[in-house]
Design a protein around this motif. Sequence first.
Motif, short mmCIF file in Angstrom:
data_model
loop_
_atom_site.label_atom_id
_atom_site.label_comp_id
_atom_site.label_asym_id
_atom_site.label_seq_id
_atom_site.Cartn_x
_atom_site.Cartn_y
_atom_site.Cartn_z
N GLY A 1 38.65 8.41 55.82
CA GLY A 1 38.35 8.88 54.47
C GLY A 1 39.16 8.13 53.42
N ALA A 2 40.42 7.90 53.73
CA ALA A 2 41.27 7.16 52.79
C ALA A 2 40.81 5.72 52.67
CB ALA A 2 42.73 7.21 53.27
N THR B 1 42.74 13.09 51.72
CA THR B 1 41.52 13.24 52.50
C THR B 1 41.76 13.81 53.89
OG1 THR B 1 41.61 11.00 53.40
CG2 THR B 1 40.43 11.31 51.30
N CYS C 1 37.95 5.42 50.34
CA CYS C 1 38.33 5.62 48.94
C CYS C 1 38.98 4.38 48.33
CB CYS C 1 39.28 6.80 48.80
SG CYS C 1 38.53 8.38 49.13
N GLU D 1 46.09 8.65 49.62
CA GLU D 1 44.70 8.98 49.95
C GLU D 1 44.57 9.59 51.35
OE1 GLU D 1 41.97 9.10 47.93
OE2 GLU D 1 43.54 8.77 46.45
#
Length: 70
Positions: free
Chosen positions: A20-21, A15, A24, A11
């Motif tokens: 961002g990861a 990303t 997620c 991720e």
Amino acid sequence: MNQQQLIFIREIARTGTIRGAAACVDRTPSATRGLKSVENELGCQLFRRIREGMVLLPREKPCFLMGRGS
């Protein structure tokens, strides 16, 4: 290294950022330490840290991008 760590690394690659990861995969702020732990375990740096985020180093791309469909 466990499956959750592998998913998180994938991720980050997708990303381009730890934040961002983490969003997620619902990870905590300790994600940076987890990434460094995996890099230490493997004996290599997986990402280049840049101002805009993180870039997966070319030699590591095939290994972590293969599992994208999961």
